[in-house]
Design an enzyme around this catalytic site. Structure first.
Site, short mmCIF file in Angstrom:
data_model
loop_
_atom_site.label_atom_id
_atom_site.label_comp_id
_atom_site.label_asym_id
_atom_site.label_seq_id
_atom_site.Cartn_x
_atom_site.Cartn_y
_atom_site.Cartn_z
N ASN A 11 -13.37 -45.47 63.10
CA ASN A 11 -14.35 -46.01 62.15
C ASN A 11 -15.48 -46.59 62.99
OD1 ASN A 11 -15.80 -47.41 60.25
ND2 ASN A 11 -14.23 -48.96 59.86
N LYS A 13 -18.28 -47.76 62.01
CA LYS A 13 -19.03 -48.83 61.33
C LYS A 13 -20.53 -48.59 61.51
CE LYS A 13 -15.03 -51.74 61.99
NZ LYS A 13 -14.46 -53.07 62.14
N HIS A 98 -13.06 -50.57 52.76
CA HIS A 98 -12.82 -51.31 54.00
C HIS A 98 -13.05 -52.80 53.74
CE1 HIS A 98 -13.48 -52.88 58.03
NE2 HIS A 98 -12.78 -51.85 58.46
N GLU A 100 -14.64 -54.95 55.26
CA GLU A 100 -16.04 -55.39 55.42
C GLU A 100 -16.85 -55.08 54.16
OE1 GLU A 100 -16.64 -53.43 59.19
OE2 GLU A 100 -15.21 -54.85 60.05
N GLU A 170 -5.06 -52.94 56.89
CA GLU A 170 -5.85 -53.61 57.92
C GLU A 170 -5.92 -55.11 57.64
OE1 GLU A 170 -8.73 -50.71 59.94
OE2 GLU A 170 -9.70 -51.41 58.12
N GLY A 176 -11.15 -56.54 64.91
CA GLY A 176 -12.16 -56.96 65.90
C GLY A 176 -11.84 -58.26 66.61
N SER A 215 -7.59 -54.07 65.81
CA SER A 215 -7.43 -54.27 67.26
C SER A 215 -6.44 -53.29 67.90
CB SER A 215 -7.03 -55.71 67.56
OG SER A 215 -8.07 -56.59 67.16
#
Ligand code: PGA
Length: 258
Positions: A11, A13, A98, A100, A170, A176, A215
């Site tokens: 991904n 992003k 996702h 985000e 996730e 991250g 991660s």
């Protein structure tokens, strides 16, 4: 297209400019050992999709996907992109919901479900993401949050799409941060997801790949993927360089247990 296990999806992003996309595809094609069916893929931003598609046109081992899709085909939806717009690009999959998108752009289970349905109806595989926040995790609410998200996010997704459905677990606290879930933590949530899928769709839901994201890297993928219900990974940071992504895919392939 139908999906299979294992599956390692990058991904990107909001990263990667045109020259970087071309260079990535060239290097990744040279590094990787092709397999059938495809077990790796990249989801790029809308502006990279044409180049990604061209870069992997000769390599059927690598899937190409978008990071979002709207549920309507056309209309007054400024800033959105529809499945019919993505279709001519020859994509294989779409990431939907996702964290985000959920936390920064107000995506809800209801919109995730509508987007997933639109992606699947257009013939794409849909990678539906779920995951609890740090606060929810610390409050011991992981299981109930995941159950509710999954239920809402799949409300419009019927049995006929099972072979194109992928779930990505996730945990937001792992994305991250360098702090991946342990294989035990991942397996416990993946088990819960598997049970819920089987409840909803029956035993055929065993085919649905459940990816872990947060991660992941070449060094920790083996421990995660050797768990029964961890079928692959959705990879952020480690997918931005062809060398690190290939190292993850290779280690993941070697350690995969179905
Ligand atoms: P990360 O991102 O691998 O950089 O933690 C994963 C994701 O957000 O899909």
């Amino acid at each position: 297209m139908s999906v299979s296990k294992p599956l390692f999806l990058g991904n990107w992003k909001m990263n990667m400019l045109p020259a970087e996309v071309v260079s990535f595809a060239k290097k990744f094609n040279n590094l990787m050992t092709p397999v059938t069916p495809a077990d790796s893929g990249i989801a790029g931003s809308f502006t990279t999709l044409q180049l990604l598609s061209e870069g992997f046109a000769e390599n059927k081992s690598v899937l190409v996907g978008a990071q979002n899709v709207h549920w309507e085909q056309a209309g007054a939806f400024t800033g959105e992109v529809s499945a019919s717009m993505l279709k001519p690009l020859g994509l294989d999959f779409c990431i939907i919901g996702h964290s985000e998108r959920r936390t920064l752009f107000a995506e809800t289970d209801e919109t995730v479900s509508k987007r997933a349905k639109a992606a699947l109806e257009a013939g794409f595989a849909a990678v539906v993401c779920v995951g609890e926040t740090k606060a929810e995790y610390e409050a011991g609410k992981t299981n109930s949050v995941i159950e509710n998200q999954l239920k809402g996010s799949l409300a419009d997704v019927g049995n006929e799409f099972l072979t194109k459905l992928v779930i990505a677990y996730e945990p937001v606290w792992a994305i991250g941060t360098g702090l991946a879930a342990t294989p035990e933590q991942a397996e416990s949530v993946h088990c819960l997801i598997r049970e819920q899928l089987v409840d909803k769709y029956g035993n055929l839901a065993e085919v649905v790949p459940i990816l872990y994201g947060g991660s992941t890297k070449a060094e920790n993928i083996a421990g995660l993927i050797s768990r029964k219900n961890v079928d692959g990974a959705l990879v952020g940071g480690a997918s931005l360089k062809p060398e690190s992504f290939w190292a993850l895919v290779e280690n993941g392939r070697n350690a995969f247990v179905d």
